[in-house]
Structures are given as C-alpha cells and as structure tokens.
Design an enzyme around this catalytic site. Structure first.
Site, PDB file in Angstrom:
ATOM      1  N   SER A 147       0.846  -1.197   0.000  1.00  0.00           N
ATOM      2  CA  SER A 147       0.000   0.000   0.000  1.00  0.00           C
ATOM      3  C   SER A 147       0.879   1.244   0.000  1.00  0.00           C
ATOM      4  O   SER A 147       2.019   1.218   0.486  1.00  0.00           O
ATOM      5  CB  SER A 147      -0.874   0.018   1.255  1.00  0.00           C
ATOM      6  OG  SER A 147      -1.532   1.266   1.384  1.00  0.00           O
ATOM      7  N   TYR A 160      -1.556  -0.058  10.521  1.00  0.00           N
ATOM      8  CA  TYR A 160      -1.653  -0.373   9.086  1.00  0.00           C
ATOM      9  C   TYR A 160      -0.396   0.092   8.339  1.00  0.00           C
ATOM     10  O   TYR A 160       0.152  -0.648   7.520  1.00  0.00           O
ATOM     11  CB  TYR A 160      -2.918   0.252   8.505  1.00  0.00           C
ATOM     12  CG  TYR A 160      -3.180  -0.166   7.069  1.00  0.00           C
ATOM     13  CD1 TYR A 160      -3.408  -1.502   6.751  1.00  0.00           C
ATOM     14  CD2 TYR A 160      -3.188   0.765   6.037  1.00  0.00           C
ATOM     15  CE1 TYR A 160      -3.637  -1.899   5.435  1.00  0.00           C
ATOM     16  CE2 TYR A 160      -3.420   0.381   4.722  1.00  0.00           C
ATOM     17  CZ  TYR A 160      -3.646  -0.956   4.427  1.00  0.00           C
ATOM     18  OH  TYR A 160      -3.870  -1.347   3.124  1.00  0.00           O
TER      19      TYR A 160
HETATM   20  P1  NDP Z   1     -11.439  -5.890   0.343  1.00  0.00           P
HETATM   21  O1  NDP Z   1     -11.881  -5.658   1.744  1.00  0.00           O
HETATM   22  O2  NDP Z   1     -12.437  -5.755  -0.740  1.00  0.00           O
HETATM   23  O3  NDP Z   1     -10.766  -7.333   0.218  1.00  0.00           O
HETATM   24  C1  NDP Z   1      -9.978  -7.886   1.250  1.00  0.00           C
HETATM   25  C2  NDP Z   1      -9.862  -9.381   1.015  1.00  0.00           C
HETATM   26  O4  NDP Z   1      -8.991  -9.920   2.034  1.00  0.00           O
HETATM   27  C3  NDP Z   1     -11.198 -10.085   1.143  1.00  0.00           C
HETATM   28  O5  NDP Z   1     -11.301 -11.080   0.142  1.00  0.00           O
HETATM   29  C4  NDP Z   1     -11.134 -10.723   2.513  1.00  0.00           C
HETATM   30  O6  NDP Z   1     -11.875 -11.962   2.532  1.00  0.00           O
HETATM   31  C5  NDP Z   1      -9.644 -11.030   2.607  1.00  0.00           C
HETATM   32  N1  NDP Z   1      -9.217 -11.240   3.977  1.00  0.00           N
HETATM   33  C6  NDP Z   1      -9.227 -10.377   5.008  1.00  0.00           C
HETATM   34  N2  NDP Z   1      -8.822 -10.981   6.126  1.00  0.00           N
HETATM   35  C7  NDP Z   1      -8.554 -12.280   5.793  1.00  0.00           C
HETATM   36  C8  NDP Z   1      -8.121 -13.409   6.512  1.00  0.00           C
HETATM   37  N3  NDP Z   1      -7.876 -13.353   7.829  1.00  0.00           N
HETATM   38  N4  NDP Z   1      -7.936 -14.569   5.846  1.00  0.00           N
HETATM   39  C9  NDP Z   1      -8.199 -14.639   4.519  1.00  0.00           C
HETATM   40  N5  NDP Z   1      -8.611 -13.620   3.784  1.00  0.00           N
HETATM   41  C10 NDP Z   1      -8.796 -12.447   4.434  1.00  0.00           C
HETATM   42  O7  NDP Z   1     -10.227  -4.889   0.134  1.00  0.00           O
HETATM   43  P2  NDP Z   1      -9.134  -4.747  -1.050  1.00  0.00           P
HETATM   44  O8  NDP Z   1      -9.434  -5.624  -2.185  1.00  0.00           O
HETATM   45  O9  NDP Z   1      -8.994  -3.308  -1.283  1.00  0.00           O
HETATM   46  O10 NDP Z   1      -7.851  -5.232  -0.266  1.00  0.00           O
HETATM   47  C11 NDP Z   1      -6.942  -6.197  -0.757  1.00  0.00           C
HETATM   48  C12 NDP Z   1      -5.540  -5.832  -0.307  1.00  0.00           C
HETATM   49  O11 NDP Z   1      -5.199  -4.574  -0.858  1.00  0.00           O
HETATM   50  C13 NDP Z   1      -5.362  -5.692   1.207  1.00  0.00           C
HETATM   51  O12 NDP Z   1      -4.124  -6.258   1.545  1.00  0.00           O
HETATM   52  C14 NDP Z   1      -5.355  -4.176   1.417  1.00  0.00           C
HETATM   53  O13 NDP Z   1      -4.656  -3.813   2.565  1.00  0.00           O
HETATM   54  C15 NDP Z   1      -4.669  -3.730   0.156  1.00  0.00           C
HETATM   55  N6  NDP Z   1      -4.860  -2.346  -0.255  1.00  0.00           N
HETATM   56  C16 NDP Z   1      -6.101  -1.817  -0.467  1.00  0.00           C
HETATM   57  C17 NDP Z   1      -6.225  -0.506  -0.892  1.00  0.00           C
HETATM   58  C18 NDP Z   1      -7.547   0.160  -1.102  1.00  0.00           C
HETATM   59  O14 NDP Z   1      -7.600   1.412  -1.076  1.00  0.00           O
HETATM   60  N7  NDP Z   1      -8.615  -0.565  -1.341  1.00  0.00           N
HETATM   61  C19 NDP Z   1      -5.045   0.303  -1.187  1.00  0.00           C
HETATM   62  C20 NDP Z   1      -3.798  -0.351  -0.915  1.00  0.00           C
HETATM   63  C21 NDP Z   1      -3.727  -1.627  -0.496  1.00  0.00           C
HETATM   64  P3  NDP Z   1     -12.754 -12.531   3.729  1.00  0.00           P
HETATM   65  O15 NDP Z   1     -13.235 -11.371   4.549  1.00  0.00           O
HETATM   66  O16 NDP Z   1     -13.852 -13.277   3.029  1.00  0.00           O
HETATM   67  O17 NDP Z   1     -11.837 -13.448   4.463  1.00  0.00           O
HETATM   68  C1  8X3 Z   2      -5.173   1.624   1.449  1.00  0.00           C
HETATM   69  C2  8X3 Z   2      -4.850   3.007   1.021  1.00  0.00           C
HETATM   70  O1  8X3 Z   2      -4.574   5.404   1.806  1.00  0.00           O
HETATM   71  O2  8X3 Z   2      -6.443   4.142   2.689  1.00  0.00           O
HETATM   72  O3  8X3 Z   2      -4.029   0.881   1.664  1.00  0.00           O
HETATM   73  O4  8X3 Z   2      -4.200   3.668   3.442  1.00  0.00           O
HETATM   74  S1  8X3 Z   2      -5.008   4.102   2.300  1.00  0.00           S
END
Ligand code: NDP
Ligand code: 8X3
Length: 262
Positions: A147, A160
């Site tokens: 991120s 985070y």
């Molecule tokens: P979502 O919340 O849409 O997806 C998160 C995914 O992670 C879900 O499929 C969830 O599945 C899974 N997950 C969470 N906890 C667990 C666990 N304990 N075991 C297995 N699976 C888990 O968010 P994003 O798609 O945005 O996030 C994906 C990644 O991208 C994360 O690592 C996030 O930190 C990162 N990210 C996101 C950004 C954003 O702005 N959206 C920006 C930068 C990075 P379930 O709950 O079914 O287990």
């Molecule tokens: C998710 C992006 O800016 O919300 O990783 O931390 S931010």
C-alpha cells in the site's frame, strides 16, 4: 497471441472481494488455472463462476483464514492435492486490510492484532506454506499487495502503515532469499481504491466508507488486477520490484482532488 499465463497455476489469497476477486477474473481471461481462498466461502463460489466465464482453465476455491496457521496449512494441503505434481506459477498475497482509524493514544489491541495477523503474519505463513509448491522455476512470481500506506504515514493508521511497511520489507527479504531460483518477487502498492477496504476499516459503516472517495475518481479493483497480471506476464528475466499505483486525483495520502458537489 497466446498468453504466457495460459494453463499456469495461480493462487490468490483474499479472493472473496476487491482486488483478489478481480484478479481471479483477470487471470481467468488469460486462461490461467486458479486456486483461491478467503473466509467467506459463499462469495468464493460466485468468484469461481465469474472466473470460468472469463476463460479460466480451472477455478477451485477453499476456505482460508491467513491469521491461523492451521487454516493456512490445511489450505495449502488442499492446493497441493489440486496441483498434483504440477507447480504453482504465481502466488498473490493479497489478503489483508485496515481495522479502525484510531490514533495510537486511543488504539484498540484487537484492531492492531488483526492488522498484523493478516497483512504481516498472514503473508509470511502463506508464503512459507506455498514455497514447497514453487520449486525453482524461471518466470514464477510471488506478488504481494502492499500500500501507499507502507511508504507514507498518516494519522490513525499506525498499525496499518507499520504492517504495510513490513510487507514491503518482507518482499525485499524474499528477493534475497530466492535469488537464483528464477522466482520473481514484487510488491504492488495501491493508493485509494474503492473496494470493501473502507467498509471493513469502519466496521461496516458504509456511509463513512463512501465519504473516503467522495468527489474523486478512485482506482477500481480491476485497475489493480490488470497491474498484477501485467507484472506476472513480464518475460522471466524481468522482475518488477515495486510499483506505486495511485488515482490521478491523489497526489499523496491526504492530498486528494475532489470536485465540488453540483
Ligand atoms: P477488500 O476488503 O475488498 O478485500 C480484502 C480481502 O482480504 C477479502 O477477500 C477478505 O476476505 C480477505 N481477507 C481479510 N482478512 C482475511 C483473513 N484473515 N484470511 C483470509 N482472507 C482475508 O479490500 P481490497 O481488495 O482493497 O484489499 C486487498 C488488499 O489490498 C489488502 O491487503 C489491502 O490492505 C490492500 N490495499 C487496499 C487498498 C484500497 O484502497 N482498497 C489500497 C492499498 C492496499 P474474507 O473477509 O472473506 O476473508
Ligand atoms: C489503502 C490506502 O490510503 O487508505 O491501503 O491507506 S489508504
């Protein structure tokens, strides 16, 4: 032209929504064979249907909680049985997220612990368990989802930011440890992307989550899925180490262009 990912085995964590679900569709469109997991198995079934429609040569799913070593080991035993003697070509460590937006002064143990259990320890556990399925192989890839928060600090995100900085360093360490195996290791670090990320961060408060993206054009899950596919499909001698992907409307964390309401 035939995709270099056709019939290659790709494993995705956190595939029940957001980037992970979109990655299943994007790799499916290249004819890849998919293994994926998350805790919400009902969602995974829909992701599999979608991936098959997009062209996946196979789409198998299994429950996975990356915060539990036992769950990760059971998942990888299942993945090994699906692979038989074939090798895993791409591992996408995507499962994770943020929990709460409290300052250090008011932070909750449970939020900090979940943040580290998923983004840091989950990444380590899944990679340790997956490596035996990835023998030295030119062109194989481990792609971690970091991120912008791992590179820049902002108030309310201590755990985070620390966790994603940890993800960045684990990615760099793996490049040292896997040198000479042909396995590439990289991180894709998105800025603001509208997925379920903020709904999870704000514990189900959808209105608060929507406010994060108000008046601006955030990244979509598909934008990141396409970036992951691009990284995985470079020629075997090319390692994309680190990519920061931001919306055009975001100069930095906290510096976002928002159009006034009409
Ligand atoms: P979502 O919340 O849409 O997806 C998160 C995914 O992670 C879900 O499929 C969830 O599945 C899974 N997950 C969470 N906890 C667990 C666990 N304990 N075991 C297995 N699976 C888990 O968010 P994003 O798609 O945005 O996030 C994906 C990644 O991208 C994360 O690592 C996030 O930190 C990162 N990210 C996101 C950004 C954003 O702005 N959206 C920006 C930068 C990075 P379930 O709950 O079914 O287990
Ligand atoms: C998710 C992006 O800016 O919300 O990783 O931390 S931010």
């Amino acid at each position: 032209m035939k995709s270099s990912l056709k019939n290659k085995w790709v494993l995705i964590t956190g595939a029940s929504s957001g980037f992970g679900a979109a990655a299943a569709t994007a790799f499916g469109a290249h004819g890849a064979k998919l293994l994926f997991g998350a805790r919400r198995v009902d969602r995974l079934e829909k992701v599999a249907t979608h991936a098959k429609k997009s062209g996946a040569a196979a789409a198998h799913f299994h429950e996975l909680d990356v915060s539990q070593t036992g769950s990760v080991e059971a998942f990888m035993a299942w993945a090994k049985a699906k692979l038989k003697s074939r090798t895993l070509y791409v591992l996408i460590n995507n499962a994770g997220g943020a929990h709460g937006l409290d300052s250090v002064a008011t932070g909750k143990d449970a939020d900090w612990e979940t943040t580290f259990q998923t983004n840091v320890l989950g990444l380590l556990r899944v990679t340790r368990a997956a490596l035996p399925l990835m023998p030295p192989h030119a062109g194989a890839s481990i792609i971690n989802i970091g991120s912008i928060a791992g590179r820049t600090a902002y108030a309310g995100a201590s755990a985070y930011c620390a966790a994603k900085a940890g993800e960045l360093q684990i990615t760099r360490v793996l490049r040292h440890e896997l040198l000479g195996t042909g396995i590439r290791v990289g991180t894709i670090d998105p800025g603001l992307a509208e997925t379920e990320f903020s709904t999870v961060r704000f514990k189900g408060d959808r209105q608060k989550a929507a406010e994060v993206y108000v008046g601006m054009n955030p990244l979509t899950a598909t934008d990141i899925a396409e970036t992951i596919v691009w990284v995985a499909s470079r020629p075997p001698h090319v390692n994309i180490d680190e990519i920061l992907v931001k919306p055009t409307d975001q100069a930095e964390i906290g510096k976002v262009f928002r159009r006034p309401k009409k």
